[in-house]
Design a protein around this motif. Structure first.
Motif, PDB file in Angstrom:
ATOM      1  N   GLU A   1     -11.496  10.100   4.426  1.00  0.00           N
ATOM      2  CA  GLU A   1     -11.598   9.685   5.831  1.00  0.00           C
ATOM      3  C   GLU A   1     -11.368  10.865   6.778  1.00  0.00           C
ATOM      4  OE1 GLU A   1      -8.999   6.380   6.680  1.00  0.00           O
ATOM      5  OE2 GLU A   1      -9.748   5.284   4.955  1.00  0.00           O
TER       6      GLU A   1
ATOM      7  N   SER B   1      -9.315   8.681  -3.058  1.00  0.00           N
ATOM      8  CA  SER B   1      -8.455   7.625  -2.522  1.00  0.00           C
ATOM      9  C   SER B   1      -6.998   8.010  -2.777  1.00  0.00           C
ATOM     10  CB  SER B   1      -8.762   6.305  -3.226  1.00  0.00           C
ATOM     11  OG  SER B   1      -8.192   6.313  -4.525  1.00  0.00           O
ATOM     12  N   THR B   2      -6.088   7.272  -2.191  1.00  0.00           N
ATOM     13  CA  THR B   2      -4.664   7.556  -2.385  1.00  0.00           C
ATOM     14  C   THR B   2      -4.317   7.562  -3.878  1.00  0.00           C
ATOM     15  OG1 THR B   2      -4.279   5.209  -1.916  1.00  0.00           O
ATOM     16  CG2 THR B   2      -3.837   6.758  -0.137  1.00  0.00           C
TER      17      THR B   2
ATOM     18  N   HIS C   1      -6.513   9.877  10.089  1.00  0.00           N
ATOM     19  CA  HIS C   1      -7.215  10.878   9.264  1.00  0.00           C
ATOM     20  C   HIS C   1      -8.067  11.837  10.085  1.00  0.00           C
ATOM     21  CE1 HIS C   1      -5.849   8.190   6.119  1.00  0.00           C
ATOM     22  NE2 HIS C   1      -5.920   9.264   5.352  1.00  0.00           N
TER      23      HIS C   1
ATOM     24  N   HIS D   1      -7.972  13.030   1.666  1.00  0.00           N
ATOM     25  CA  HIS D   1      -8.590  11.700   1.685  1.00  0.00           C
ATOM     26  C   HIS D   1      -9.956  11.821   2.385  1.00  0.00           C
ATOM     27  CE1 HIS D   1      -9.165   7.410   2.357  1.00  0.00           C
ATOM     28  NE2 HIS D   1      -8.184   7.205   1.488  1.00  0.00           N
TER      29      HIS D   1
ATOM     30  N   MET E   1      -6.339  -6.088   4.651  1.00  0.00           N
ATOM     31  CA  MET E   1      -5.949  -6.178   3.240  1.00  0.00           C
ATOM     32  C   MET E   1      -5.469  -7.605   2.922  1.00  0.00           C
ATOM     33  SD  MET E   1      -4.013  -2.536   2.732  1.00  0.00           S
ATOM     34  CE  MET E   1      -4.954  -1.007   2.818  1.00  0.00           C
TER      35      MET E   1
ATOM     36  N   ASP F   1      -3.661   1.582  -4.214  1.00  0.00           N
ATOM     37  CA  ASP F   1      -4.660   1.865  -3.187  1.00  0.00           C
ATOM     38  C   ASP F   1      -5.406   0.563  -2.879  1.00  0.00           C
ATOM     39  OD1 ASP F   1      -6.350   1.597  -5.375  1.00  0.00           O
ATOM     40  OD2 ASP F   1      -7.410   3.477  -5.060  1.00  0.00           O
ATOM     41  N   SER F   2      -6.361   0.618  -1.973  1.00  0.00           N
ATOM     42  CA  SER F   2      -7.034  -0.613  -1.546  1.00  0.00           C
ATOM     43  C   SER F   2      -7.731  -1.319  -2.709  1.00  0.00           C
ATOM     44  CB  SER F   2      -8.097  -0.299  -0.506  1.00  0.00           C
ATOM     45  OG  SER F   2      -7.562   0.427   0.521  1.00  0.00           O
TER      46      SER F   2
ATOM     47  N   HIS G   1       0.861  -1.198   0.000  1.00  0.00           N
ATOM     48  CA  HIS G   1       0.000   0.000   0.000  1.00  0.00           C
ATOM     49  C   HIS G   1       0.891   1.239   0.000  1.00  0.00           C
ATOM     50  CE1 HIS G   1      -2.866   3.046   1.451  1.00  0.00           C
ATOM     51  NE2 HIS G   1      -3.745   2.312   0.775  1.00  0.00           N
TER      52      HIS G   1
ATOM     53  N   SER H   1     -12.563   3.844  -1.007  1.00  0.00           N
ATOM     54  CA  SER H   1     -12.765   5.285  -1.192  1.00  0.00           C
ATOM     55  C   SER H   1     -12.718   5.628  -2.682  1.00  0.00           C
ATOM     56  CB  SER H   1     -11.730   6.083  -0.394  1.00  0.00           C
ATOM     57  OG  SER H   1     -10.452   5.568  -0.623  1.00  0.00           O
TER      58      SER H   1
ATOM     59  N   TYR I   1     -17.190  -0.255   3.913  1.00  0.00           N
ATOM     60  CA  TYR I   1     -15.871   0.154   3.443  1.00  0.00           C
ATOM     61  C   TYR I   1     -14.955  -1.073   3.542  1.00  0.00           C
ATOM     62  CZ  TYR I   1     -12.020   3.621   3.146  1.00  0.00           C
ATOM     63  OH  TYR I   1     -10.944   4.375   2.775  1.00  0.00           O
TER      64      TYR I   1
ATOM     65  N   TYR J   1       0.925   3.637   1.858  1.00  0.00           N
ATOM     66  CA  TYR J   1       1.282   4.146   3.184  1.00  0.00           C
ATOM     67  C   TYR J   1       2.488   3.421   3.788  1.00  0.00           C
ATOM     68  CZ  TYR J   1      -3.401   6.386   3.355  1.00  0.00           C
ATOM     69  OH  TYR J   1      -4.512   7.138   3.124  1.00  0.00           O
TER      70      TYR J   1
ATOM     71  N   ASN K   1     -12.113  -1.306   4.673  1.00  0.00           N
ATOM     72  CA  ASN K   1     -11.385  -1.331   5.949  1.00  0.00           C
ATOM     73  C   ASN K   1     -12.266  -1.957   7.027  1.00  0.00           C
ATOM     74  OD1 ASN K   1     -10.216   0.701   4.233  1.00  0.00           O
ATOM     75  ND2 ASN K   1      -9.043   1.430   5.970  1.00  0.00           N
TER      76      ASN K   1
END
Ligand code: 13P
Ligand code: SF4
Length: 330
Positions: free
Chosen positions: A217, A231-232, A192, A215, A81, A57-58, A41, A146, A129, A43, A131
Motif C-alpha cells: 500500500e 502483506s503483514t 501507508h 507493504h 474486517m 493478516d486480512s 489484526h 495483499s 481489495y 496492527y 479493504n
C-alpha cells in the motif's frame, strides 16, 4: 442486556472498570463462558494481540472467520474486517469493539461511485481489495488481499479487462508484477501513503546490512526500495526466516510487536512518515482506526454482546460470492 443510549450514540462501550481488575483475565473468562473467539489484526496494540485467540493478516483473519466454531466473533481490527466475518458467518454474533474503527482506504471507494465507473466501463471485471465495504464487495467479481492479489489476478486470462480498486499503489504494484494494465481506482491508505523513500535511503546508510520490508500500500518510490514486498503476514514470515539481523519496516507500527515477539534477537527499525509542510513534525506511523480497539472496549463489548455488525441480506448475498471465490483461489 440493554446498552445505555450514550454508548449507542458513540458506537462503543467504554464503561470504566474497578481498579485492580485484570482486564485480560476477565476477557478470557468471558470468552470461555460465551464461547467467543477474539481475532486480532497485527496492527492492534500488543495487549490486544496477547489476549487474542488468533492474530493474522486480512487473509488469515477471513479464513479463521469462515472456520471458527465459536458463537461470537470479536473482530479486533477495523469495521470492514468485522463485515467480512459477518458475511462469511451470518449465523454468528460478530462484535466490532468500536464501530468508528473505519479505514481511509475503504472510505476512498463508495459503492455508488464504483457502480457508475462499472457502467462507464462495460466488459470489465472488478477485482477489489478486501479493504472495502460490503456494498463495494457486492459489486465485485473477486476479492483479494495483499497476500494473494498476484496469485488471483494471474488466474484471469491475459486479455481479460480488469478494474482494480481501491488501492492505487497496490494496483500499480500488481500491474508491475503481473505485466497487466488493470484500470486503477485512485484510492489510498492515509498511513501507508506517508512513508518516506528519503527516510529509507537515510536509514539504509545508517544500517547497510538491513533488509527493507514494505507493504504494497506504500507509494511506488518506497516499494522500489524494498527487499521484500508483501502483506503483514508475508513480512513477518520473512523476518522470522531470514538470516539478516536488522530490518527497516515500512508498514503500520503494530506489526513490530509480533516481529519483536517472534524474533527478540533481531532489530526492527520503523520508517518515519514524510513530514509535510506546516505539520508539527509528528512521526506517527499508526493507524488511528486500528488503535481504537482497547481492552476495556473489548471487555464491555463481550459483557453486553454489543456493538454487533450487521450486513443487509441483499448485500451479503452478493458480497459473499467474491469473498468465497478468493478463499477458493488462494
Ligand atoms: P494485511 O492484509 O497485509 O494484513 O493488511 C491489512 C491492512 O489494512 C493494511 O493496511
Ligand atoms: Fe485502512 Fe490504512 Fe488502517 Fe489498513 S492501515 S486499516 S488500509 S487505514
Amino acid at each position: 442486556m440493554t446498552v445505555d443510549k450514550k454508548w449507542v450514540e458513540k458506537g462503543y462501550i467504554d464503561e470504566p472498570v474497578a481498579d485492580g481488575v485484570d482486564l485480560a483475565k476477565e476477557i478470557r473468562n468471558l470468552c470461555k463462558e460465551k464461547n467467543a473467539v477474539i481475532l486480532a489484526h497485527y496492527y492492534t496494540t500488543g495487549d490486544i494481540q496477547q489476549v487474542a485467540d488468533f492474530i493474522g493478516d486480512s487473509l488469515a483473519l477471513a479464513r479463521k472467520a469462515a472456520d471458527t466454531k465459536a458463537d461470537i466473533i470479536v473482530m479486533c481490527g477495523v469495521h470492514f474486517m468485522a463485515e467480512t466475518c459477518k458475511i462469511l458467518s451470518p449465523e454468528k454474533t460478530v462484535i466490532c469493539p468500536d464501530l468508528n474503527a473505519g479505514c481511509s482506504l475503504a472510505d476512498s471507494c463508495k459503492a455508488e461511485d464504483l457502480k457508475k465507473f462499472k457502467e462507464e466501463h462495460p466488459g470489465y471485471k472488478v477485482v477489489s481489495y478486501v479493504n472495502t465495504t460490503a456494498a463495494v464487495k457486492a459489486l465485485t467479481d473477486v476479492v483479494v488481499t495483499s497476500g494473494n492479489a498476484k496469485k488471483i489476478v494471474d488466474t484471469f486470462p491475459k486479455d481479460e479487462k480488469l478494474i482494480f480498486g481501491p488501492d492505487y499503489n497496490l494496483g500499480s504494484y500488481i500491474n508491475s508484477v503481473t505485466g497487466r494494465n488493470m484500470l486503477l481506482w485512485n484510492g489510498g491508505c492515509h498511513v501507508h501513503e506517508r512513508f518516506s523513500a528519503q527516510e529509507i535511503v537515510r536509514l539504509k546508510k545508517e544500517h547497510p546490512g538491513a533488509e527493507v520490508l514494505v507493504h504494497p500500500e506504500c507509494k511506488g518510490p518506497v516499494v522500489a526500495l524494498a527487499d521484500v514486498v508483501g502483506s503483514t503476514a508475508v513480512l513477518l514470515k520473512h523476518a522470522v526466516e531470514s538470516d539478516t539481523k536488522e530490518f527497516i519496516v515500512a508498514t503500520e507500527s503494530g506489526i513490530l510487536y509480533e516481529m519483536t515477539n517472534k524474533c527478540p534477537e533481531k532489530t526492527f527499525i520503523p520508517v518515519p512518515p514524510e513530514v509535510s509542510e506546516g505539520s508539527l513534525g509528528c512521526s506517527c506511523n499508526e493507524c488511528d482506526y486500528m488503535k481504537m480497539n482497547t481492552l476495556r472496549k473489548i471487555y464491555n463489548a463481550l459483557k453486553c454482546e454489543w456493538p454487533t455488525v450487521e450486513v443487509a441480506p441483499e448485500i451479503a448475498r452478493d458480497a459473499v460470492k467474491p469473498i468465497e471465490r478468493m478463499l477458493e483461489l488462494s
